[in-house]
Design a protein around this motif. Sequence first.
Motif, PDB file in Angstrom:
ATOM      1  N   ILE A 109       0.916  -1.240   0.091  1.00 37.49           N
ATOM      2  CA  ILE A 109       0.163   0.312   0.278  1.00 37.49           C
ATOM      3  C   ILE A 109       0.898   1.096  -0.374  1.00 37.49           C
ATOM      4  O   ILE A 109       1.712   0.982   0.505  1.00 37.49           O
ATOM      5  CB  ILE A 109      -1.135   0.281   0.800  1.00 37.49           C
ATOM      6  CG1 ILE A 109      -1.421  -1.068   1.249  1.00 37.49           C
ATOM      7  CG2 ILE A 109      -2.124   1.008   1.114  1.00 37.49           C
ATOM      8  CD1 ILE A 109      -2.681  -1.498   0.210  1.00 37.49           C
ATOM      9  N   CYS A 110       0.808   1.951  -0.638  1.00 39.50           N
ATOM     10  CA  CYS A 110       1.094   3.248  -0.583  1.00 39.50           C
ATOM     11  C   CYS A 110       0.403   4.898  -0.552  1.00 39.50           C
ATOM     12  O   CYS A 110      -0.814   4.618  -1.517  1.00 39.50           O
ATOM     13  CB  CYS A 110       2.622   3.239  -2.242  1.00 39.50           C
ATOM     14  SG  CYS A 110       3.645   2.622  -2.570  1.00 39.50           S
ATOM     15  N   ASN A 111       0.680   5.899  -0.088  1.00 33.88           N
ATOM     16  CA  ASN A 111      -0.250   7.188   0.178  1.00 33.88           C
ATOM     17  C   ASN A 111       0.041   7.964  -0.393  1.00 33.88           C
ATOM     18  O   ASN A 111       1.550   8.401  -0.711  1.00 33.88           O
ATOM     19  CB  ASN A 111      -0.357   7.228   1.531  1.00 33.88           C
ATOM     20  CG  ASN A 111      -1.201   6.368   2.447  1.00 33.88           C
ATOM     21  OD1 ASN A 111      -2.206   5.746   1.447  1.00 33.88           O
ATOM     22  ND2 ASN A 111      -0.593   5.744   3.984  1.00 33.88           N
ATOM     23  N   TYR A 112      -0.239   8.701  -1.846  1.00 41.60           N
ATOM     24  CA  TYR A 112      -0.023  10.040  -2.370  1.00 41.60           C
ATOM     25  C   TYR A 112      -0.699  11.116  -2.807  1.00 41.60           C
ATOM     26  O   TYR A 112      -1.846  10.777  -2.283  1.00 41.60           O
ATOM     27  CB  TYR A 112       0.109   9.355  -4.181  1.00 41.60           C
ATOM     28  CG  TYR A 112       0.487   9.945  -4.910  1.00 41.60           C
ATOM     29  CD1 TYR A 112       2.019  10.602  -5.574  1.00 41.60           C
ATOM     30  CD2 TYR A 112      -0.052  10.371  -5.857  1.00 41.60           C
ATOM     31  CE1 TYR A 112       2.793  11.473  -6.018  1.00 41.60           C
ATOM     32  CE2 TYR A 112       0.769  11.426  -7.028  1.00 41.60           C
ATOM     33  CZ  TYR A 112       1.810  12.113  -6.692  1.00 41.60           C
ATOM     34  OH  TYR A 112       2.237  12.578  -7.537  1.00 41.60           O
ATOM     35  N   SER A 128      -3.443  26.744  -0.555  1.00 45.08           N
ATOM     36  CA  SER A 128      -3.653  25.349  -0.853  1.00 45.08           C
ATOM     37  C   SER A 128      -5.355  25.643  -1.044  1.00 45.08           C
ATOM     38  O   SER A 128      -5.683  25.816  -0.511  1.00 45.08           O
ATOM     39  CB  SER A 128      -3.679  24.170  -0.041  1.00 45.08           C
ATOM     40  OG  SER A 128      -4.036  22.936  -0.250  1.00 45.08           O
ATOM     41  N   ILE A 129      -5.586  24.583  -2.483  1.00 39.53           N
ATOM     42  CA  ILE A 129      -7.060  24.805  -2.162  1.00 39.53           C
ATOM     43  C   ILE A 129      -8.000  23.292  -2.424  1.00 39.53           C
ATOM     44  O   ILE A 129      -9.042  23.196  -2.107  1.00 39.53           O
ATOM     45  CB  ILE A 129      -7.254  25.421  -4.010  1.00 39.53           C
ATOM     46  CG1 ILE A 129      -7.001  25.076  -4.475  1.00 39.53           C
ATOM     47  CG2 ILE A 129      -7.221  27.567  -3.605  1.00 39.53           C
ATOM     48  CD1 ILE A 129      -7.329  24.700  -5.802  1.00 39.53           C
ATOM     49  N   CYS A 130      -6.737  22.648  -2.841  1.00 39.12           N
ATOM     50  CA  CYS A 130      -7.521  21.403  -2.736  1.00 39.12           C
ATOM     51  C   CYS A 130      -5.995  20.275  -2.194  1.00 39.12           C
ATOM     52  O   CYS A 130      -5.188  20.261  -3.047  1.00 39.12           O
ATOM     53  CB  CYS A 130      -8.174  21.026  -3.864  1.00 39.12           C
ATOM     54  SG  CYS A 130      -8.414  19.222  -3.826  1.00 39.12           S
ATOM     55  N   ASP A 131      -6.150  19.194  -1.573  1.00 35.40           N
ATOM     56  CA  ASP A 131      -5.030  18.476  -0.781  1.00 35.40           C
ATOM     57  C   ASP A 131      -6.099  16.841  -1.319  1.00 35.40           C
ATOM     58  O   ASP A 131      -7.597  16.787  -0.834  1.00 35.40           O
ATOM     59  CB  ASP A 131      -4.912  17.966   0.786  1.00 35.40           C
ATOM     60  CG  ASP A 131      -4.203  19.783   0.984  1.00 35.40           C
ATOM     61  OD1 ASP A 131      -3.924  20.421  -0.350  1.00 35.40           O
ATOM     62  OD2 ASP A 131      -4.005  20.103   1.823  1.00 35.40           O
ATOM     63  N   ILE A 132      -5.592  15.808  -2.303  1.00 34.87           N
ATOM     64  CA  ILE A 132      -6.244  15.047  -2.689  1.00 34.87           C
ATOM     65  C   ILE A 132      -4.729  14.128  -2.411  1.00 34.87           C
ATOM     66  O   ILE A 132      -3.985  14.010  -2.627  1.00 34.87           O
ATOM     67  CB  ILE A 132      -5.925  14.944  -3.878  1.00 34.87           C
ATOM     68  CG1 ILE A 132      -6.811  16.261  -4.713  1.00 34.87           C
ATOM     69  CG2 ILE A 132      -7.008  13.351  -4.797  1.00 34.87           C
ATOM     70  CD1 ILE A 132      -7.088  16.456  -6.712  1.00 34.87           C
ATOM     71  N   ASN A 133      -5.609  13.353  -1.546  1.00 31.09           N
ATOM     72  CA  ASN A 133      -5.243  11.555  -1.273  1.00 31.09           C
ATOM     73  C   ASN A 133      -5.621  10.524  -1.953  1.00 31.09           C
ATOM     74  O   ASN A 133      -6.684   9.935  -1.806  1.00 31.09           O
ATOM     75  CB  ASN A 133      -5.515  11.788   0.510  1.00 31.09           C
ATOM     76  CG  ASN A 133      -4.684  12.965   1.663  1.00 31.09           C
ATOM     77  OD1 ASN A 133      -3.592  13.036   0.827  1.00 31.09           O
ATOM     78  ND2 ASN A 133      -5.362  13.704   1.571  1.00 31.09           N
ATOM     79  N   LEU A 134      -4.457   9.430  -2.697  1.00 28.13           N
ATOM     80  CA  LEU A 134      -4.701   8.631  -3.404  1.00 28.13           C
ATOM     81  C   LEU A 134      -3.983   7.610  -2.450  1.00 28.13           C
ATOM     82  O   LEU A 134      -3.073   7.383  -2.264  1.00 28.13           O
ATOM     83  CB  LEU A 134      -4.068   8.555  -4.943  1.00 28.13           C
ATOM     84  CG  LEU A 134      -5.011   9.814  -5.364  1.00 28.13           C
ATOM     85  CD1 LEU A 134      -4.070  10.316  -6.898  1.00 28.13           C
ATOM     86  CD2 LEU A 134      -6.120  10.089  -5.832  1.00 28.13           C
ATOM     87  N   ILE A 135      -4.904   6.271  -2.256  1.00 22.97           N
ATOM     88  CA  ILE A 135      -4.304   5.126  -1.612  1.00 22.97           C
ATOM     89  C   ILE A 135      -3.999   4.290  -2.252  1.00 22.97           C
ATOM     90  O   ILE A 135      -5.143   3.594  -3.241  1.00 22.97           O
ATOM     91  CB  ILE A 135      -5.469   4.224  -0.638  1.00 22.97           C
ATOM     92  CG1 ILE A 135      -4.856   5.586   0.042  1.00 22.97           C
ATOM     93  CG2 ILE A 135      -4.433   3.015   0.037  1.00 22.97           C
ATOM     94  CD1 ILE A 135      -5.757   5.271   1.793  1.00 22.97           C
ATOM     95  N   PHE A 136      -3.279   3.915  -2.944  1.00 24.99           N
ATOM     96  CA  PHE A 136      -2.742   3.181  -4.321  1.00 24.99           C
ATOM     97  C   PHE A 136      -1.925   1.667  -3.269  1.00 24.99           C
ATOM     98  O   PHE A 136      -1.646   1.199  -2.677  1.00 24.99           O
ATOM     99  CB  PHE A 136      -1.720   3.225  -5.181  1.00 24.99           C
ATOM    100  CG  PHE A 136      -1.671   4.208  -6.294  1.00 24.99           C
ATOM    101  CD1 PHE A 136      -2.638   4.129  -6.838  1.00 24.99           C
ATOM    102  CD2 PHE A 136      -1.057   5.557  -5.393  1.00 24.99           C
ATOM    103  CE1 PHE A 136      -3.135   5.073  -7.903  1.00 24.99           C
ATOM    104  CE2 PHE A 136      -1.281   6.897  -6.854  1.00 24.99           C
ATOM    105  CZ  PHE A 136      -2.393   6.119  -7.241  1.00 24.99           C
TER     106      PHE A 136
END
Length: 701
Positions: A109-112, A128-136
């Motif tokens: 699992i990696c968090n980006y 910052s207007i938007c922090d987008i967290n993606l988990i792969f």
Amino acid sequence: MNTNKRFLSIIGLIIVSSVIFYFRRYYHLTVELSIRNIVPVVSNIPLKPTLSLPTSKDLLFLYEKEFSRLELTSFRPTFHNYHLTLKLNLTLFATDYFDYLKNCSTNSICNYKIICLQKNKTTNNSYSICDINLIFQVKILNSKEIQLTLLSSNSSYPITLENKSDIIIINIHKAFSIENIFHFTHQWSDLNHPLDIFWRSWPITTECIKSYLNQSLEITRIKSLPCSLTNILLHSGAKELFVAEQNAVSTWLDLQYEIFLNQRLPKQIHNRSLIPFEMAKNPNVCSNQFQKWIFDYQKWHENLTFYINNGSMTIEEQRKRIIEENVRFLIYEKHTSGIADRIIHLISTYLIALLTKRLFIFDKDWPEFTQIMQLSLNSDQKLIIPWIDQLGVLNKNFNSTDRNYLTSNSRWFSFDRFLQTYDYDKVFPERILIFKGHTGGVIQTLHSNSSIYRKFLTENLKMNTNNIFGCLYHSLFTYKLSELINRVPFNSSDPPIGHSSQFILQILLSPIFFPVGVQVRAGDETMNENNIDQSRLDTNPAEFIERYENYVVCTQQMISMNTKLFEKTNRTPIIFLLSDSYEIRIATLKLKQLSLECYKSSNKECRLDPNELHVLASPNPVFHVSLTKNRVLAFQLGMFDIFLFSLCQQHLISTESGFGRFSAFASLKQRNIYSLALREKKSCQNDGLPLSSVGYHWSGI
């Protein structure tokens, strides 16, 4: 005396080469590029290598390389028409961060995180207007490949995330001011500091090319454009993208023509022929009144689309604004048949939207069109009226006579479209119209005595049946540079029979030749890949061509009639053959192919006998968009053929086809057209048919 002073004191420097080519187009700045190599006559002093600026071939190679680098960019943001979209290619992303992901895979699992940073053009402070967290999920396939699977995502701001195969598209739910500037950082979960994200801009600008020319010798050896790499995202509207695409195409075509000039012996300096969208900018072709009308509509369209849907409004807020501004919509839906039917219907619907001042909306189920063509309007259904599919639900609490009820009507147009005239406001009073069909009514709308729009189009806008379709066509969309690069690869080589795309393009651009476009329609079944029989190509070409002898005879007569014109203008007639039949093109090329010797010789040495046809054609099969398994490729090849056919000076088309007809109208040559049925025997020793009558043939224009 140091080396530099000694070098400057040398007398007798000779300039041995100087190549100047111009980027000419209406309303655009002329750019002058020159090449100089300076060689001393007498000197025993070692000299540093002199700077040799790139040739036209170098620059074309650079275009292709830059485009290939663009295709390999894993992160591509866009800020178009007030909306911010991020596109992430997981395959390329895994390649870019292979080493990190390989270590990360111990946990599978990696968090980006992607951080969207915004600032105003007048300030330097970003926030910052938007922090987008993606988990792969990470899976190692082999020593070079890693597979990424998106497991989940969350964001500090409302977004829509589309996961298509290995592509992730993130739409930010807000419409931003055009004054905003964005840049982005990214960060893995176990790293302390975020890093800036860079990507490549496209299309290449003239300014970027000029900066390349000003670099040192060491930089030019890189064969890349550092100025195309950026981490700053500015806003661009549909019209800006449209103009940028046209500028880039014109520049690229200049380079193609420069190669043609360098290959001819003896060399003759001519300006290349203007292509149709360049001609459309001339007020003598598309009147100033017409161009202002289009500009005003496009500005109104841009402002209104933003006003009724700024990305953060509820449907009730949108409905309120639609009612207050009395916004009316016209939605274009494509037909299931061929390219010509779809585009003829498209231009006719666009004209109605202009005449009735309705918000023109594009078909949502034709993504390959917007991949290949750049529209001048922001007409994306998903951005402007995402609720259209739930119209019944939106209206269920209102009576049909209620002011808030969104009335609609779906209409199918057949051959009656170009046989009768309409008062569209009177016949179609509904707020939302959906027009479907396969026919055209542009000529009828302008030409018919009963048309209520005739006076406005002819007297107010100064338009006529010769230019109206082409001017509309080139005001709405333009062919993308990326498609030209795909269709005309840099290292094009001519096949054993037929011609490469580059060869055809360069010939059609040259004013030394007078290209006559001949379209022979054999039938849809000839474009089905399952029916292409290679063995039949072994038949006698002369016997095969006899079936289409009427086209050969007509073409010869056309050329004979214009012999004086060719002599006066010093132009050589050639034939660009367009046919849906692979066999027709191959058989004709075997007998009448334009030779390389003629291509490279001077005009007088290549003077053609009117009884001999020198044919230019591609040897590759073509496919019908509705019959093939690969509709995207079929559409790509079809639109390229249309682009090439529109470069011809004169046209002979098949009567039972819209493909050649609409291409001839879009060419803006404004000449009469010759038209033949498949086995029709008639003389072409005449002036052809006026466009006002041809516009009523078959499915109309």
